[in-house]
Write a protein that holds these residues in place. Sequence first.
Motif, PDB file in Angstrom:
ATOM      1  N   GLN A   1      47.648  32.735  52.968  1.00 56.31           N
ATOM      2  CA  GLN A   1      46.918  33.691  52.144  1.00 56.31           C
ATOM      3  C   GLN A   1      47.696  35.000  52.213  1.00 56.31           C
ATOM      4  O   GLN A   1      48.157  35.396  53.286  1.00 56.31           O
ATOM      5  CB  GLN A   1      45.504  33.906  52.672  1.00 56.31           C
ATOM      6  CG  GLN A   1      44.744  34.969  51.925  1.00 56.31           C
ATOM      7  CD  GLN A   1      43.400  35.261  52.558  1.00 56.31           C
ATOM      8  OE1 GLN A   1      43.020  34.659  53.550  1.00 56.31           O
ATOM      9  NE2 GLN A   1      42.682  36.215  52.003  1.00 56.31           N
ATOM     10  N   PHE A   2      47.856  35.686  51.107  1.00 55.96           N
ATOM     11  CA  PHE A   2      48.634  36.917  51.061  1.00 55.96           C
ATOM     12  C   PHE A   2      47.721  38.088  50.755  1.00 55.96           C
ATOM     13  O   PHE A   2      46.895  38.032  49.859  1.00 55.96           O
ATOM     14  CB  PHE A   2      49.748  36.795  50.023  1.00 55.96           C
ATOM     15  CG  PHE A   2      50.728  35.708  50.377  1.00 55.96           C
ATOM     16  CD1 PHE A   2      51.796  35.982  51.208  1.00 55.96           C
ATOM     17  CD2 PHE A   2      50.545  34.416  49.926  1.00 55.96           C
ATOM     18  CE1 PHE A   2      52.689  34.985  51.568  1.00 55.96           C
ATOM     19  CE2 PHE A   2      51.426  33.408  50.276  1.00 55.96           C
ATOM     20  CZ  PHE A   2      52.503  33.692  51.104  1.00 55.96           C
ATOM     21  N   VAL A   3      47.892  39.141  51.551  1.00 56.83           N
ATOM     22  CA  VAL A   3      47.061  40.329  51.428  1.00 56.83           C
ATOM     23  C   VAL A   3      47.984  41.533  51.305  1.00 56.83           C
ATOM     24  O   VAL A   3      48.907  41.707  52.107  1.00 56.83           O
ATOM     25  CB  VAL A   3      46.153  40.498  52.677  1.00 56.83           C
ATOM     26  CG1 VAL A   3      45.336  41.761  52.580  1.00 56.83           C
ATOM     27  CG2 VAL A   3      45.266  39.277  52.849  1.00 56.83           C
ATOM     28  N   SER A   4      47.738  42.372  50.322  1.00 55.57           N
ATOM     29  CA  SER A   4      48.537  43.580  50.144  1.00 55.57           C
ATOM     30  C   SER A   4      48.136  44.609  51.194  1.00 55.57           C
ATOM     31  O   SER A   4      46.956  44.862  51.415  1.00 55.57           O
ATOM     32  CB  SER A   4      48.310  44.140  48.743  1.00 55.57           C
ATOM     33  OG  SER A   4      49.093  45.309  48.575  1.00 55.57           O
ATOM     34  N   VAL A   5      49.127  45.166  51.888  1.00 56.44           N
ATOM     35  CA  VAL A   5      48.883  46.207  52.893  1.00 56.44           C
ATOM     36  C   VAL A   5      49.742  47.417  52.567  1.00 56.44           C
ATOM     37  O   VAL A   5      50.744  47.322  51.870  1.00 56.44           O
ATOM     38  CB  VAL A   5      49.199  45.706  54.327  1.00 56.44           C
ATOM     39  CG1 VAL A   5      48.287  44.564  54.716  1.00 56.44           C
ATOM     40  CG2 VAL A   5      50.648  45.301  54.463  1.00 56.44           C
TER      41      VAL A   5
ATOM     42  N   ASP B   1      48.476  36.006  43.743  1.00 52.82           N
ATOM     43  CA  ASP B   1      48.211  34.563  43.700  1.00 52.82           C
ATOM     44  C   ASP B   1      49.469  33.730  43.485  1.00 52.82           C
ATOM     45  O   ASP B   1      49.554  32.606  43.960  1.00 52.82           O
ATOM     46  CB  ASP B   1      47.198  34.230  42.601  1.00 52.82           C
ATOM     47  CG  ASP B   1      45.801  34.709  42.957  1.00 52.82           C
ATOM     48  OD1 ASP B   1      45.552  34.970  44.151  1.00 52.82           O
ATOM     49  OD2 ASP B   1      44.974  34.823  42.035  1.00 52.82           O
ATOM     50  N   TRP B   2      50.454  34.264  42.778  1.00 48.22           N
ATOM     51  CA  TRP B   2      51.668  33.500  42.519  1.00 48.22           C
ATOM     52  C   TRP B   2      52.383  33.125  43.815  1.00 48.22           C
ATOM     53  O   TRP B   2      53.059  32.115  43.877  1.00 48.22           O
ATOM     54  CB  TRP B   2      52.598  34.237  41.575  1.00 48.22           C
ATOM     55  CG  TRP B   2      53.185  35.495  42.148  1.00 48.22           C
ATOM     56  CD1 TRP B   2      52.633  36.737  42.143  1.00 48.22           C
ATOM     57  CD2 TRP B   2      54.430  35.614  42.827  1.00 48.22           C
ATOM     58  NE1 TRP B   2      53.452  37.628  42.778  1.00 48.22           N
ATOM     59  CE2 TRP B   2      54.575  36.962  43.208  1.00 48.22           C
ATOM     60  CE3 TRP B   2      55.445  34.727  43.148  1.00 48.22           C
ATOM     61  CZ2 TRP B   2      55.686  37.443  43.893  1.00 48.22           C
ATOM     62  CZ3 TRP B   2      56.559  35.203  43.838  1.00 48.22           C
ATOM     63  CH2 TRP B   2      56.668  36.544  44.207  1.00 48.22           C
ATOM     64  N   LEU B   3      52.199  33.941  44.883  1.00 48.64           N
ATOM     65  CA  LEU B   3      52.826  33.610  46.163  1.00 48.64           C
ATOM     66  C   LEU B   3      52.217  32.346  46.762  1.00 48.64           C
ATOM     67  O   LEU B   3      52.898  31.589  47.441  1.00 48.64           O
ATOM     68  CB  LEU B   3      52.685  34.774  47.148  1.00 48.64           C
ATOM     69  CG  LEU B   3      53.534  35.993  46.839  1.00 48.64           C
ATOM     70  CD1 LEU B   3      53.110  37.168  47.715  1.00 48.64           C
ATOM     71  CD2 LEU B   3      54.995  35.674  47.021  1.00 48.64           C
TER      72      LEU B   3
END
Length: 141
Positions: free
Chosen positions: A43-47, A33-35
């Motif tokens: 929106q940032f998603v970890s891959v 969320d800090w990004l």
Amino acid sequence: VAASLRLIGFDPLLMAAGGRTQPVVAAEQADLDWLSSIWPDRQFVSVRDAVGLVFAREILPIINEAADFVSRGLSMEDVDNGMRLGLNHPRGPFEWARLFGWPAVFWGLRALEDMYGPRFRPHPWIRRQLGDSLLGMDAEY
């Protein structure tokens, strides 16, 4: 929180393409969320894949293949129209290439070639688009 993330990086081609969901490769699963405070429109998603490789492995070979079509006499406009209309892509391969810039396309393909082999070797037509900007490179390219 940010210090414990051990962030590896972003996909620069996807960011340039205006992708609203940005994959982030992190050494561990963490709160991203800090990004969003830095880039509120993303929106940032970890891959689990390496940064840039999902998008690049799809788009760059299409541009490379399109270069072969143009080298055989088709127009860039026809190839772009074929991709947009025939495959319902948002942009044609030459529109993507202009957005990223030919140096990014060339060096992206070279990086993929180094990692995955000759199927990603940049087409000579792409090399010619760069002209003298690649002086000093190995003669094979």
